[in-house]
Design an enzyme around this catalytic site. Structure first.
Site, PDB file in Angstrom:
ATOM      1  N   HIS A  79       9.517 -61.201  21.143  1.00 51.35           N
ATOM      2  CA  HIS A  79       9.939 -62.172  22.152  1.00 51.35           C
ATOM      3  C   HIS A  79      10.269 -61.528  23.492  1.00 51.35           C
ATOM      4  O   HIS A  79      10.533 -62.235  24.455  1.00 51.35           O
ATOM      5  CB  HIS A  79      11.100 -63.046  21.623  1.00 51.35           C
ATOM      6  CG  HIS A  79      12.453 -62.415  21.695  1.00 51.35           C
ATOM      7  ND1 HIS A  79      13.047 -61.768  20.637  1.00 51.35           N
ATOM      8  CD2 HIS A  79      13.348 -62.355  22.714  1.00 51.35           C
ATOM      9  CE1 HIS A  79      14.253 -61.341  21.005  1.00 51.35           C
ATOM     10  NE2 HIS A  79      14.459 -61.685  22.254  1.00 51.35           N
ATOM     11  N   ASP A 124       9.204 -60.796  14.652  1.00 48.16           N
ATOM     12  CA  ASP A 124       9.679 -60.470  15.998  1.00 48.16           C
ATOM     13  C   ASP A 124       9.652 -58.968  16.263  1.00 48.16           C
ATOM     14  O   ASP A 124      10.697 -58.331  16.383  1.00 48.16           O
ATOM     15  CB  ASP A 124      11.082 -61.062  16.203  1.00 48.16           C
ATOM     16  CG  ASP A 124      11.464 -61.149  17.672  1.00 48.16           C
ATOM     17  OD1 ASP A 124      10.593 -60.888  18.525  1.00 48.16           O
ATOM     18  OD2 ASP A 124      12.636 -61.470  17.958  1.00 48.16           O
TER      19      ASP A 124
HETATM   20  N1  ARG Z   1      17.594 -62.957  22.031  1.00 51.54           N
HETATM   21  C1  ARG Z   1      18.493 -62.021  22.636  1.00 51.54           C
HETATM   22  C2  ARG Z   1      17.777 -61.177  23.677  1.00 51.54           C
HETATM   23  O1  ARG Z   1      16.687 -61.561  24.072  1.00 51.54           O
HETATM   24  C3  ARG Z   1      19.265 -61.236  21.622  1.00 51.54           C
HETATM   25  C4  ARG Z   1      20.322 -62.054  21.058  1.00 51.54           C
HETATM   26  C5  ARG Z   1      21.079 -61.402  19.965  1.00 51.54           C
HETATM   27  N2  ARG Z   1      22.144 -62.280  19.689  1.00 51.54           N
HETATM   28  C6  ARG Z   1      23.094 -62.061  18.788  1.00 51.54           C
HETATM   29  N3  ARG Z   1      24.039 -62.942  18.685  1.00 51.54           N
HETATM   30  N4  ARG Z   1      23.068 -61.006  18.021  1.00 51.54           N
HETATM   31  O2  ARG Z   1      18.315 -60.244  24.235  1.00 51.54           O
END
Ligand code: ARG
Length: 265
Positions: A79, A124
């Site tokens: 992502h 991912d």
């Molecule tokens: N999707 C987030 C990013 O793009 C990471 C999120 C991780 N969140 C968590 N609560 N561990 O950086």
């Protein structure tokens, strides 16, 4: 000697106890004026990493983390990238904890390989080929489920609180215990893809990866004392909330696919 079953029961009840504590803490927190709350400690609930402590850590210019899988290949999250193909748009920064330090090694990308079949949930992971090798230690991947337990280290330049939005120029680290799929599903339900994702987090909250940490490694020592990557920072509901674990790509599930993909870069 406790059986595995007994240990997991103990852990479950610890998590349940924290549920009650967490609920109280949340209720209390909402009544507190902001100034009365502890300042966020530079990852959420982390402390600064020492220079050379995690030499495989890479910061990527799109605002993600990564780890050196080979000297010229970075493993990150699917992502974090737009798709697969040739691109010189990404810059990898390595060799420093402070991104603004003068000794930073900066290398551009030449290629990106996003996990085949990635469609926004699961799978991912992605690989970034670098224009030149970086002469730093790489991080070995877990190739079986053996180390998908215990306490993990997380590190990154991401946000230090759920709504921070800024990230950290200094590399922060923290420790988070493994959370079993069953427990993790109590919060995430069917959103958790158990065969592809591994959860970790402190039941009472306060410690977690957050926005900007994505793509970075979650790792632990193997029996020979060598760092081993078991997860890739992927997603979560908010950051560091009580009873809401962070969700990580389960590296052991994909280690063969990653090795095969890397061989084509
Ligand atoms: N999707 C987030 C990013 O793009 C990471 C999120 C991780 N969140 C968590 N609560 N561990 O950086």
């Amino acid at each position: 000697m406790l059986t595995n079953r007994a240990v997991s029961l103990l852990k479950r009840s610890a998590f349940k106890r924290a549920a009650a504590i967490g609920a109280v803490a949340l209720a209390t927190a909402s009544l507190q004026p902001v100034a009365a709350q502890a300042a966020p400690v530079p990852v959420v609930g982390g402390t600064p990493a020492a220079q050379n402590e995690f030499p495989f850590m890479v910061s990527l210019s799109m605002g993600c983390g990564g780890a050196l899988y080979k000297k010229d290949v970075v493993l990150t999250a699917a992502h974090c990238v737009d798709g697969s193909g040739n691109t010189t748009r990404i810059t990898a920064t390595a060799g420093v904890t402070d991104l603004n330090a003068s000794g930073a090694i900066k290398v551009k990308s030449t290629k990106v390989l996003q996990a085949p079949g990635y469609n926004g949930s699961g799978k991912d992971w992605a690989l970034i080929k670098l224009a030149r090798p970086i002469n730093l230690p790489t991080l070995k991947l877990a190739t079986n489920t053996r180390y998908n337990r215990g306490t993990f280290t997380i590190a990154g330049w991401g946000d230090t609180s759920e709504n921070a939005g800024t990230g950290s120029t200094k590399l922060l680290k923290a420790k988070v215990p493994f959370v079993a799929d069953r427990q993790c599903k109590r919060h995430y339900g069917s959103r958790l893809i158990a065969g592809q994702e591994i959860c970790a987090g402190v039941p009472r909250g306060g410690v977690d990866t957050c926005q900007g940490d994505s793509g970075g490694p979650m790792f632990r020592k193997d029996d020979s004392g060598k760092w081993l990557q078991v997860g890739i920072v992927s997603w979560g509901d908010g950051c560091a909330r009580p009873l809401v674990p962070g969700v990580y790509t389960e590296v052991s599930t994909f280690s063969s696919a990653i090795a095969r993909a890397a061989a084509t870069l």
